[in-house]
Scaffold this motif. Structure first.
Motif, PDB file in Angstrom:
ATOM      1  N   GLY A 400      37.659  37.423  51.500  1.00 51.83           N
ATOM      2  CA  GLY A 400      38.522  36.132  51.098  1.00 51.83           C
ATOM      3  C   GLY A 400      37.929  34.958  51.779  1.00 51.83           C
ATOM      4  N   ALA A 401      37.555  34.896  52.923  1.00 56.31           N
ATOM      5  CA  ALA A 401      37.023  33.751  53.447  1.00 56.31           C
ATOM      6  C   ALA A 401      35.446  33.129  52.465  1.00 56.31           C
ATOM      7  CB  ALA A 401      36.604  33.880  54.681  1.00 56.31           C
ATOM      8  N   MET A 402      34.938  34.299  52.274  1.00 58.36           N
ATOM      9  CA  MET A 402      33.640  34.241  51.602  1.00 58.36           C
ATOM     10  C   MET A 402      33.853  33.594  50.275  1.00 58.36           C
ATOM     11  SD  MET A 402      31.612  37.854  52.640  1.00 58.36           S
ATOM     12  CE  MET A 402      30.076  37.478  51.706  1.00 58.36           C
ATOM     13  N   ALA A 403      34.738  33.855  49.627  1.00 52.59           N
ATOM     14  CA  ALA A 403      35.043  33.368  48.192  1.00 52.59           C
ATOM     15  C   ALA A 403      35.628  31.902  48.298  1.00 52.59           C
ATOM     16  CB  ALA A 403      36.681  34.003  47.627  1.00 52.59           C
ATOM     17  N   LEU A 404      36.053  31.565  49.378  1.00 52.62           N
ATOM     18  CA  LEU A 404      36.382  30.090  49.525  1.00 52.62           C
ATOM     19  C   LEU A 404      35.137  29.236  49.756  1.00 52.62           C
ATOM     20  CD1 LEU A 404      39.668  30.274  51.524  1.00 52.62           C
ATOM     21  CD2 LEU A 404      39.415  29.263  49.400  1.00 52.62           C
ATOM     22  N   GLN A 405      34.063  29.734  50.711  1.00 51.28           N
ATOM     23  CA  GLN A 405      32.861  29.051  50.724  1.00 51.28           C
ATOM     24  C   GLN A 405      32.385  29.015  49.540  1.00 51.28           C
ATOM     25  OE1 GLN A 405      31.634  27.296  53.109  1.00 51.28           O
ATOM     26  NE2 GLN A 405      29.405  26.991  52.339  1.00 51.28           N
ATOM     27  N   ALA A 406      32.403  30.058  48.778  1.00 53.41           N
ATOM     28  CA  ALA A 406      31.626  30.146  47.302  1.00 53.41           C
ATOM     29  C   ALA A 406      32.165  28.934  46.494  1.00 53.41           C
ATOM     30  CB  ALA A 406      31.563  31.423  46.966  1.00 53.41           C
ATOM     31  N   LEU A 407      33.540  28.858  46.409  1.00 47.07           N
ATOM     32  CA  LEU A 407      34.119  27.987  45.726  1.00 47.07           C
ATOM     33  C   LEU A 407      33.673  26.487  46.357  1.00 47.07           C
ATOM     34  CD1 LEU A 407      36.427  27.283  43.690  1.00 47.07           C
ATOM     35  CD2 LEU A 407      38.047  27.329  45.401  1.00 47.07           C
ATOM     36  N   LEU A 457      37.738  37.647  43.481  1.00 49.96           N
ATOM     37  CA  LEU A 457      39.035  38.164  43.595  1.00 49.96           C
ATOM     38  C   LEU A 457      39.468  39.330  42.945  1.00 49.96           C
ATOM     39  CD1 LEU A 457      40.888  34.928  43.953  1.00 49.96           C
ATOM     40  CD2 LEU A 457      39.635  36.094  45.657  1.00 49.96           C
ATOM     41  N   PHE A 458      38.988  39.670  41.649  1.00 52.22           N
ATOM     42  CA  PHE A 458      39.436  40.408  40.913  1.00 52.22           C
ATOM     43  C   PHE A 458      38.412  41.801  40.343  1.00 52.22           C
ATOM     44  CE2 PHE A 458      42.230  36.834  40.444  1.00 52.22           C
ATOM     45  CZ  PHE A 458      43.440  37.425  40.785  1.00 52.22           C
ATOM     46  N   THR A 459      37.307  41.617  40.888  1.00 50.96           N
ATOM     47  CA  THR A 459      36.285  42.654  40.438  1.00 50.96           C
ATOM     48  C   THR A 459      35.849  43.500  41.622  1.00 50.96           C
ATOM     49  OG1 THR A 459      35.648  41.342  38.533  1.00 50.96           O
ATOM     50  CG2 THR A 459      34.160  43.063  39.426  1.00 50.96           C
ATOM     51  N   SER A 460      35.802  44.843  41.499  1.00 56.86           N
ATOM     52  CA  SER A 460      34.996  45.529  42.537  1.00 56.86           C
ATOM     53  C   SER A 460      33.445  45.319  42.695  1.00 56.86           C
ATOM     54  CB  SER A 460      35.285  47.047  42.550  1.00 56.86           C
ATOM     55  OG  SER A 460      36.818  47.020  42.776  1.00 56.86           O
ATOM     56  N   GLY A 461      32.910  45.249  43.515  1.00 60.73           N
ATOM     57  CA  GLY A 461      31.434  45.077  43.630  1.00 60.73           C
ATOM     58  C   GLY A 461      30.976  43.984  44.539  1.00 60.73           C
ATOM     59  N   LYS A 462      29.830  43.759  44.881  1.00 63.28           N
ATOM     60  CA  LYS A 462      29.143  42.445  45.462  1.00 63.28           C
ATOM     61  C   LYS A 462      28.884  41.496  44.387  1.00 63.28           C
ATOM     62  CE  LYS A 462      25.987  41.623  49.028  1.00 63.28           C
ATOM     63  NZ  LYS A 462      24.947  42.157  50.131  1.00 63.28           N
ATOM     64  N   PRO A 463      29.275  40.333  44.802  1.00 62.13           N
ATOM     65  CA  PRO A 463      29.068  39.214  43.668  1.00 62.13           C
ATOM     66  C   PRO A 463      27.700  38.829  43.554  1.00 62.13           C
ATOM     67  CG  PRO A 463      30.998  38.586  44.934  1.00 62.13           C
ATOM     68  CD  PRO A 463      30.538  40.044  45.558  1.00 62.13           C
ATOM     69  N   GLN A 468      26.834  29.833  39.665  1.00 61.08           N
ATOM     70  CA  GLN A 468      28.164  29.819  39.050  1.00 61.08           C
ATOM     71  C   GLN A 468      29.204  30.734  39.940  1.00 61.08           C
ATOM     72  OE1 GLN A 468      25.299  31.518  38.182  1.00 61.08           O
ATOM     73  NE2 GLN A 468      25.513  33.128  36.961  1.00 61.08           N
ATOM     74  N   TYR A 469      28.577  31.619  40.728  1.00 65.20           N
ATOM     75  CA  TYR A 469      29.275  32.385  41.677  1.00 65.20           C
ATOM     76  C   TYR A 469      29.285  31.753  43.137  1.00 65.20           C
ATOM     77  CZ  TYR A 469      29.040  35.625  37.826  1.00 65.20           C
ATOM     78  OH  TYR A 469      28.769  36.085  36.493  1.00 65.20           O
ATOM     79  N   GLY A 470      28.516  30.621  43.240  1.00 64.06           N
ATOM     80  CA  GLY A 470      28.434  30.073  44.519  1.00 64.06           C
ATOM     81  C   GLY A 470      27.537  30.841  45.765  1.00 64.06           C
ATOM     82  N   VAL A 471      26.628  31.689  45.155  1.00 59.79           N
ATOM     83  CA  VAL A 471      25.970  32.574  45.913  1.00 59.79           C
ATOM     84  C   VAL A 471      24.630  32.112  46.321  1.00 59.79           C
ATOM     85  CG1 VAL A 471      25.136  35.050  46.720  1.00 59.79           C
ATOM     86  CG2 VAL A 471      27.609  34.601  45.682  1.00 59.79           C
TER      87      VAL A 471
END
Length: 500
Positions: A400-407, A457-463, A468-471
């Motif tokens: 969840g925290a990673m998603a925010l840094q990616a955003l 947030l809604f897909t299983s698996g490593k982004p 486009q995914y902030g990685v």
């Protein structure tokens, strides 16, 4: 694990005499739902009414864990209400509705009340419940959240605790204000939410009165009874700062104080990120036994002594106080939206680390992204749809925290701060959903983010790696130097997860 047993309320037939004596609406209503309809925990909360205030008056004897109480609930029926449920697990002596004795049926943590007359939609209603029990002996569906200690008790827990000390509509959607008065033997202290309005003693007993003036979810109301060293000061923004430390902390006392006493500094930092602090008081309570976790009780988080075994720990103080915005002021609409609480509180720890020079948020992102291989179970849990069994999983916190840094990488620092500040301002003292946050993020950033949030947030698996995914590419391997904040973050989150 967390399900409550629901009951269908039974409405007693009115006699002709009662019907003639009652208003025209008597007998024409319908029972309120025994649950709020939460997709994960459908029997949490109740339907048919909205609570505006709880007045909780308790007498507690630590020696035998005996609790007697009277709770008055001020509510407004949202339908013509012939019967309603309260969430409560202790033994009930009597119930009155609008001053009149009411019939009730009690099973598990469902208290079904049938008032003598139908309650009209939109009217003023009061429910008064008298009760008497030993909370530590009460178990419902395998759940016993009440914590008895050697010198008192802790009414602290998530998502279950309210039903073990006061009757309520126990779901975050129905927030209310509180007056909490607890009478205990002299020599004991009582901590709760908001401001201590009065403390008085008589005949060997002391009454502590606390007032919480902002809307509060039922699980965020708390009570701590025991032998505490209580400190009253002025904290950040001129607010009362009340901290309390169990007298049994021993060698951990110094580390606990070195951490929790930084709360005003932490709040000043967080207000720079999220906007104005939303409550009338601040502080913290540290227990010396009984707890393995910390909880963001509104205005005054409670911490286990275990967080300070290795020395001072400001990460947990940042985490729980970030919840004052994300979780307390803006609460989840349903427990499925828990990422809005835990993802943001965990990310706040990363931003604190960045400020302290112990690792930037991007360095922490890179570390955790590389730490978990693609086939690790960590990536199988979806933070935006974790399921009832995994509401408090590692992925909700850390992914969840990673998603925010990616955003942040996708929309930029200024846009992210604008989104966050707009969210807490628009949703202050209310509830929000993940979908509403996504919509706001798109509006404020001017970017189409459906694919981004779907992956994170809604897909299983490593982004996957990609802008486009902030990685960034740097995330594919561990950084040569592990950020200094990692050990404290890992210890903090390991304990936070023990809570559930």
């Amino acid at each position: 694990m967390f399900r409550r047993q629901g009951l269908r309320a039974t409405v007693a037939a009115c006699s002709a005499t009662a019907f003639l004596a009652a208003p025209a609406f008597a007998g024409t209503g319908t029972p309120g739902a025994p649950g709020a309809g939460d997709p994960y925990f459908p029997h949490y909360g109740n339907g048919g009414y909205d609570v505006s205030h709880y007045d909780i008056q308790l007498r507690y004897q630590p020696q035998d864990d005996h609790l007697t109480g009277t709770t008055t609930i001020v509510a407004k029926p949202t339908q013509d209400l012939s019967a309603f449920n309260l969430d409560f697990a202790l033994k009930v002596k009597s119930v009155r509705v609008n001053g009149q004795p009411a019939e009730f049926h009690h099973e598990g943590s469902e208290l079904t009340v049938t008032p003598p007359q139908t309650l009209p939609k939109g009217g003023l209603a009061t429910f008064v419940v008298d009760y008497d029990d030993v909370p530590s002996t009460v178990e419902v569906d395998g759940i016993k959240p009440w914590i008895r200690t050697s010198d008192g008790a802790l009414a602290v827990g998530e998502p279950e605790i309210a039903a073990w000390w006061f009757p309520s509509n126990d779901h975050p959607r129905d927030k209310a204000t509180y007056d909490i008065a607890v009478t205990v033997p002299d020599g004991n202290q009582v901590l709760s939410n908001g401001v201590n309005t009065r403390t008085s003693s008589m005949n060997g007993w002391t009454t502590w009165k606390w007032r919480d003036t902002k809307p509060t979810a039922s699980y965020l109301a708390f009570m701590a009874v025991g032998e505490y060293e209580v400190s009253n000061k002025t904290g950040a923004f001129g607010k009362p700062f009340v901290s309390a430390y169990s007298r049994g902390l021993g060698d951990l006392e110094g580390a606990a104080k070195a951490s929790v006493e930084r709360t005003p500094e932490v709040l000043d930092f967080l207000s720079g990120l999220f906007g104005e602090y939303p409550f009338e008081a601040e502080g913290g309570v540290v227990s010396s036994e009984g707890m393995n976790f910390a909880l963001e009780n509104q205005t005054r988080p409670t911490y286990s002594h275990k967080f300070f075994k290795d020395g001072a720990n400001t990460s947990v103080v940042v985490h729980e106080n970030a919840h004052q915005w994300f979780g307390d002021s803006v609460s989840v609409d349903t427990w499925r939206d828990i990422w809005l609480n835990e993802g943001f509180a965990s990310y706040a720890e990363w931003l604190w680390s960045e400020k302290q020079g112990t690792g930037t948020a991007q360095q922490l992102f890179d570390h955790y992204y590389a730490q978990y291989p693609a086939d690790d179970p960590f990536w199988q849990i979806k933070p935006g749809e974790p399921g009832a069994k995994d509401v408090f999983s590692d992925a909700v916190y850390d992914r969840g925290a990673m998603a925010l840094q990616a955003l942040r990488n996708v929309i930029g620092d200024r846009a992210l701060q604008d989104v966050v500040r707009s969210w807490v301002q628009q949703k202050q003292y209310s509830n929000g959903t993940i979908e509403e946050f996504i919509k706001l993020a798109e509006q404020r950033s001017g970017k189409q983010l459906d694919d981004f949030f779907k992956v994170w947030l809604f897909t299983s698996g490593k982004p996957p790696v990609g802008p486009q995914y902030g990685v960034p590419e740097t995330a594919t391997t561990h950084a040569a130097a592990v950020p200094k904040a990692v050990p404290e973050l890992d210890r903090t989150h390991a304990l936070l997860h023990e809570q559930h």
